[in-house]
Design an enzyme around this catalytic site. Structure first.
Site, PDB file in Angstrom:
ATOM      1  N   TYR A   1       0.869  -1.180   0.000  1.00 55.66           N
ATOM      2  CA  TYR A   1       0.000   0.000   0.000  1.00 55.66           C
ATOM      3  C   TYR A   1       0.901   1.224   0.000  1.00 55.66           C
ATOM      4  CZ  TYR A   1      -3.473   3.446   1.563  1.00 55.66           C
ATOM      5  OH  TYR A   1      -4.276   4.559   1.673  1.00 55.66           O
TER       6      TYR A   1
ATOM      7  N   ASP B   1      -2.307  -1.198  -4.065  1.00 57.36           N
ATOM      8  CA  ASP B   1      -2.686   0.173  -4.384  1.00 57.36           C
ATOM      9  C   ASP B   1      -1.394   0.967  -4.431  1.00 57.36           C
ATOM     10  OD1 ASP B   1      -3.464   2.804  -4.463  1.00 57.36           O
ATOM     11  OD2 ASP B   1      -4.647   2.761  -2.625  1.00 57.36           O
TER      12      ASP B   1
END
Length: 250
Positions: A105, A144
């Site tokens: 992330y 992400d």
């Protein structure tokens, strides 16, 4: 093998919006999540047949990653040695006989770009880490990544030039990574496909009008290119402001 990655924007909230239905329907070998936003003991997932690996952020309700897998890893590593990244629970690496799975992330550089310098330093350290792993065995890198790489990866490219997630610096680091022996699996199969995104603002009707960004990826070592069977973006799946992305390897 089927790999899935999804920024759930809070696993506890996503559980109330159909997460388990999607999880069970997909029957993936590896299911990675980002932005879990929970601490140890705040959520218990009953996932028969899966081992669970969580990396919690020290700050409550913030960041965090997890991997749910049917396959016992040879080793598990959290972070890459940078204390800040470990404090925020942003990286998990599972080692297997023939590859590494790295779930990430990536930090947002913030709207006013006050975290851009940190973000670029992060990108450089992570690239070195991924290259070091790739020298041992191939990698599957997902998550992400908080950057729309090309203009076709964002709905309004000109209006967003220089904005967080679409700065020259962030896009340039992605270009450098991909030039270091790695492949964007979706673009490998669909080099010209447009209007396919993975994140939409919660602003009114933005997702309905498909005004989005493609910022969630599966990136693999170049040596795995021939093993890419399909790369999917499940835009119809709700439950978060992101949608899941899928990689199928032969």
């Amino acid at each position: 093998m089927k790999f899935i990655s999804w920024n759930v924007n809070g696993i506890r909230a996503c559980l109330k919006k159909g997460f388990l239905d999607y999880f069970n329907d997909m029957d993936a070998d590896f299911f990675s999540i980002q932005e879990s936003k929970c601490q140890d003991g705040q959520v218990e997932l009953d996932l028969p047949g899966y081992e669970q690996y969580w990396n919690y952020a020290e700050r409550k309700g913030y960041s965090g990653t997890a991997i749910f897998t049917k396959h016992t890893p040879l080793s598990v590593k959290y972070g890459v040695g940078d204390q800040a990244s470990q404090d925020e629970g942003r990286i998990i690496t599972l080692e297997y006989e023939n590859f590494y799975l790295v779930n990430v992330y990536t930090p947002n550089s913030k709207r006013d770009l006050t975290r851009l310098d940190y973000r670029i330093e992060w990108e450089d350290k992570l690239r070195d880490y991924l290259i070091s792993l790739d020298q041992v065995k191939p990698i599957v890198y997902c998550g992400d990544l908080n950057v729309a790489h090309a203009e076709m990866d964002i709905k309004n490219a000109k209006a967003n030039m220089g904005n967080s997630g679409f700065t020259d610096e962030e896009r340039g680091r992605m270009t450098t990574l991909l030039g270091s022996g790695f492949t964007d699996s979706f673009r490998y199969l669909y080099p010209t496909q447009t209007d396919t995104y993975t994140w939409w603002s919660y602003m009114n009707k933005v997702r309905e009008r498909n005004i989005g960004w493609r910022i969630d990826y599966f990136i693999v070592s170049d040596s795995l290119q021939e093993q890419i069977k399909d790369a999917e973006i499940h835009t119809s799946i709700l439950g978060s402001d992101h949608c899941p992305v899928v990689l199928n390897l032969k």
